[in-house]
Design a protein around this motif. Structure first.
Motif, short mmCIF file in Angstrom:
data_model
loop_
_atom_site.label_atom_id
_atom_site.label_comp_id
_atom_site.label_asym_id
_atom_site.label_seq_id
_atom_site.Cartn_x
_atom_site.Cartn_y
_atom_site.Cartn_z
N VAL A 1 8.68 78.99 104.05
CA VAL A 1 7.29 79.40 104.79
C VAL A 1 6.33 78.38 104.86
CG1 VAL A 1 5.63 81.38 104.75
CG2 VAL A 1 7.85 81.82 104.38
N LEU A 2 6.07 77.77 103.69
CA LEU A 2 4.84 76.74 103.50
C LEU A 2 5.39 75.63 104.43
CD1 LEU A 2 3.94 76.98 99.90
CD2 LEU A 2 2.62 77.95 101.69
N LEU A 3 6.73 75.27 104.12
CA LEU A 3 7.05 74.00 105.07
C LEU A 3 6.95 74.16 106.45
CD1 LEU A 3 8.07 71.31 104.76
CD2 LEU A 3 10.52 72.02 104.39
N ALA A 4 7.41 75.28 107.00
CA ALA A 4 7.33 75.46 108.38
C ALA A 4 5.75 75.69 108.81
CB ALA A 4 7.64 76.88 108.73
N VAL A 5 4.91 76.22 108.11
CA VAL A 5 3.50 76.14 108.59
C VAL A 5 2.92 74.70 108.32
CG1 VAL A 5 1.07 76.91 107.79
CG2 VAL A 5 3.13 78.33 107.59
N ARG A 6 3.61 73.75 107.40
CA ARG A 6 3.37 72.31 107.38
C ARG A 6 3.57 71.58 108.73
NH1 ARG A 6 5.82 67.33 107.34
NH2 ARG A 6 4.21 65.98 106.31
N GLU A 7 4.80 72.02 108.91
CA GLU A 7 5.44 71.32 110.01
C GLU A 7 4.76 71.34 111.32
OE1 GLU A 7 8.34 68.77 110.24
OE2 GLU A 7 7.59 69.10 108.14
N LEU A 8 4.15 72.89 111.53
CA LEU A 8 3.42 73.10 112.69
C LEU A 8 2.16 72.32 112.87
CD1 LEU A 8 4.24 76.95 112.88
CD2 LEU A 8 5.39 75.19 114.59
N PHE A 9 1.39 72.24 111.73
CA PHE A 9 -0.07 71.95 111.79
C PHE A 9 -0.10 70.28 111.98
CE2 PHE A 9 -1.81 75.77 109.59
CZ PHE A 9 -2.51 76.16 110.85
N ALA A 10 1.38 69.80 111.19
CA ALA A 10 1.39 68.25 111.22
C ALA A 10 1.70 67.62 112.60
CB ALA A 10 2.43 67.89 110.18
N ALA A 11 2.33 68.66 113.46
CA ALA A 11 2.79 68.28 114.88
C ALA A 11 1.81 68.30 116.01
CB ALA A 11 3.96 69.04 115.17
N ASP A 12 0.55 69.01 115.36
CA ASP A 12 -0.54 69.46 116.32
C ASP A 12 -1.41 68.19 116.79
OD1 ASP A 12 -2.26 70.82 118.04
OD2 ASP A 12 -3.10 71.87 116.46
N GLU A 13 -0.99 67.40 117.55
CA GLU A 13 -1.80 66.31 118.07
C GLU A 13 -3.13 66.72 118.91
OE1 GLU A 13 0.63 63.07 119.42
OE2 GLU A 13 2.30 64.61 119.22
N PHE A 14 -3.04 67.89 119.50
CA PHE A 14 -3.88 68.10 120.55
C PHE A 14 -4.92 69.35 120.40
CE2 PHE A 14 0.21 67.02 122.12
CZ PHE A 14 -0.07 65.71 122.82
N GLY A 15 -5.07 69.69 118.79
CA GLY A 15 -5.99 70.85 118.51
C GLY A 15 -5.55 72.23 118.95
N ALA A 16 -4.26 72.40 119.42
CA ALA A 16 -3.84 73.42 120.11
C ALA A 16 -4.01 74.97 119.12
CB ALA A 16 -2.62 73.46 120.82
#
Length: 676
Positions: free
Chosen positions: A266-281
């Motif tokens: 769960v923590l890793l999935a959340v980390r992957e999502l925030f780390a991939a957010d280049e555009f502040g979405a």
């Protein structure tokens, strides 16, 4: 006279004593040699037993080390995932740099005969050779021009396809900057799928929706089942029983480790999502982690939520994930929920779910995989081309007419193993005939390609594998295709219900075991030549069916009565046979050996010497040794011998010896295996 007689008696006595001493000495020498031989045999037996025990102990240690490494990988999942690079839109872009044109052997001009090498009176022969060289050079130039034209067409089509793809990527980036819900969901779903942080055997199923007003991504993400934690803690070899004994992992330890793995996921999935957010979405993420299993209350299959968390970007940024305790971080620092008994599928209440957002719900993986059998033929070829592109190659579909039997052309840019690849696609339900494999080989040779690949939704028989052996051909069965698609984030299944993607063996159905006792035929030989040892279950001189030919691509008969097994340290190959369980119409088990062309492509059987078959019972006790004939120069396959069923039901061994220069392919043809 008396003196002469006495001297004669003394000489006779001395001769008898000398003969007695000689006989006694010879007897002592024989006894000494016998004792030495017995000691040597005893020493060899001790060494064999010691080597066998060491091998079994080493195997037990290897299995234990694998279990320990698996547990260590699970415990370090989050830390390793944090070291993985973040997903970016740049990772989706495709380079426009294509592999340069490589003419191969067509780039070498045909040499003109040297007139100085022709003697007096050979002028006519020289002229004929010059004309032949010029004709060959003209043919080379024509083939080179045609090959260059094919390359230019392929390069133009590939470049156009890449530029179109990159243009679409630019549109995706613009949509992400504008907060388009569909683009956000597709992009972050791709980020989860493409991440290098997940082990290969972890599931990939997501349902997601995006709330633009709250800038929140809401998703259900599949978690691994409890089977991901090894139930065995260690393996130990017990020499007295000659068996490996497994020590079970305590139930409490299994549960604690499984909870930790779920929290890390769960923590890793959340980390992957925030780390991939280049555009502040993303301002926040609401994630429900579930397993797809049977509900203990109803017995029906459903998605059971075992973990849930809603976390803001600011709160998540304050964490140092590589150092946290995953369970405490999820439940205390982030206020998330985690099942206390996930191994018993005790569910937690999910937070906000994708359906609550109200629109734009998108699912990937799971039950929406398309049926490859029902797919449009052109779409199926496009899917195969996309698979080659996902593997880092440049691939394009050919025109529907005048394609010369080529469905997809691929170019592997690897400078060593790469080159031009011809791909044929067969959407069959029945076994692909060997003629299709032979036709592909002809196409590869005619096109001057480096390799041919035949992809099918069905499978191949031994005849096809025998023909492809040693040639630049790769055969991809339907089961292998589905596995490759899933490995590269593509979708497909072979009929069945929704989402059916596994074979019966993969789904856990045990292979049938033959009834009754069995024997092991251990094969050994001198020489360093590498061999494939195979078996054919026959009636007379004909194999019962292609499935009754046991070899490297078919390790067992359908009923399991004959199967390849791992050899003991004393053997180089082994086959297990349950003679009483062989088909009723079988009266012969033929053993053959053939050169392995992948290891010794230039070898023959001249180094196949001092060969024997060690017959053992099910416990491993040796029952006897069966001698077989040596190999001969120029031969690459050999009939070792055959077990033949007598009228009383006994099986006698008859030595073989017939050799074949054409390898395994020509040998199996003699027994009715279709190759050409």
């Amino acid at each position: 006279m008396i003196g002469i007689w006495a001297e004669s008696q003394r000489q006779h006595q001395r001769q008898q004593e000398a003969r007695a001493r000689t006989l006694a000495q010879e007897e002592r020498e024989r006894e000494r040699l016998q004792r030495a031989q017995e000691r040597e045999l005893a020493r060899q037996d001790r060494e064999r037993r010691a080597a066998y025990r060491q091998a079994r102990e080493a195997e037990a240690r290897r299995r234990t080390e694998e279990l320990e490494a698996r547990v260590a990988a699970l415990e370090g999942l989050l830390a390793a995932g944090c070291r993985a690079p973040a997903f970016t839109t740049a990772a989706l872009g495709r380079s426009e740099e294509l592999a340069p044109f490589d003419p191969g052997h067509l780039g070498t001009p045909v040499p003109v005969p040297d007139a100085g090498r022709y003697g007096f009176g050979s002028r006519a022969q020289y002229e004929r050779d010059v004309q032949a060289a010029r004709a060959a050079e003209d043919q080379r130039l024509r083939q080179l021009a045609a090959y260059r034209q094919q390359y230019d067409q392929w390069a133009a089509a590939t470049l156009a396809e890449i530029r179109g793809y990159n243009a679409g990527l630019g549109e995706l980036v613009a949509a992400l900057r504008g907060g388009d819900a569909d683009a956000v969901v597709e992009y972050f779903s791709a980020a989860l799928y493409a991440s290098d942080a997940w082990p290969d055997d972890f599931p990939h199923q997501v349902t997601a929706a995006y709330d633009p007003a709250a800038r929140q991504l809401v998703l259900d993400w599949e978690l691994p089942g409890s089977g991901v934690v090894p139930a065995v803690k260690s393996v130990r070899y017990m020499p007295t029983a000659d068996e490996e004994r497994e020590t079970a992992r305590p139930a409490g330890q299994c549960r604690a480790l499984y909870r930790d793995v779920l929290a890390q996921c769960v923590l890793l999935a959340v980390r992957e999502l925030f780390a991939a957010d280049e555009f502040g979405a993303l301002e926040s993420v609401a994630l429900n982690g579930f397993v797809d299993d049977h509900d203990p209350a109803t017995g029906r299959r459903k998605q059971i939520v075992l973990a849930s968390v809603t976390v803001s970007r600011a709160a998540f940024a304050r964490l140092h994930l590589a150092q946290v305790s995953a369970v405490e971080c999820l439940t205390e620092a982030l206020g998330g929920l985690l099942s206390a008994r996930p191994d018993q599928l005790a569910a937690v209440r999910p937070g906000r779910q994708p359906g609550d957002v109200g629109r734009g719900v998108v699912s990937h993986g799971g039950g929406d995989d398309p049926d490859l059998f029902e797919m449009d033929p052109i779409e199926f070829e496009a899917l195969v081309a996309e698979l080659f592109r996902a593997r880092g190659m440049h691939a394009v579909m050919t025109q529907r007419s005048n394609d010369g039997g080529v469905d997809v052309e691929a170019m592997d840019p690897d400078p060593i193993s790469g080159g031009r690849i011809i791909v044929q696609v067969k959407r069959y339900r029945k076994t692909v005939p060997p003629t299709a494999v032979r036709d592909l080989y002809g196409t590869v040779q005619a096109a001057g390609a480096n390799k041919g690949v035949l992809v099918t939704t069905s499978g191949f028989g031994p005849g096809s594998y025998a023909f492809a052996n040693g040639k630049p051909l790769t055969l991809v069965s339907g089961e292998e295709l589905v596995e490759l698609l899933g490995r590269h984030g593509l979708r497909g299944r072979l009929g069945g219900g929704a989402g059916a993607r596994t074979t019966p063996a993969a789904a856990g159905r045990p292979e049938p075991e033959p009834a009754g006792e069995h024997n092991v035929l251990g094969m050994s030989w001198a020489g360093r030549v590498a061999l494939d040892v195979c078996a054919l279950v026959c009636r007379g001189g004909r194999v019962l069916s292609d499935d009754h030919f046991v070899f490297y691509n078919n390790p067992r008969t359908p009923d399991g009565s004959v199967r390849s097994v791992e050899p003991s340290p004393a053997d180089k190959a082994a086959i297990r046979v349950a003679f009483e369980a062989l088909p009723a119409d079988a009266d012969r088990l033929v053993l053959v050996a053939a050169i392995d062309p992948a290891v010794n492509p230039e070898a023959d059987l001249s180094e196949f010497t001092d060969a024997s078959i060690r017959l053992s019972d099910g416990s491993g006790a040796e029952l006897g040794r069966l001698e077989v004939s040596d190999g001969r120069p120029g031969e690459t396959a050999l009939v070792l011998g055959s077990f033949r069923k007598r009228s009383g039901g006994d099986w006698d061994f008859v030595i073989g010896g017939r050799g074949y220069a054409g390898g395994l392919e020509s040998l199996v043809q003699e027994y009715g295996i279709e190759v050409a």
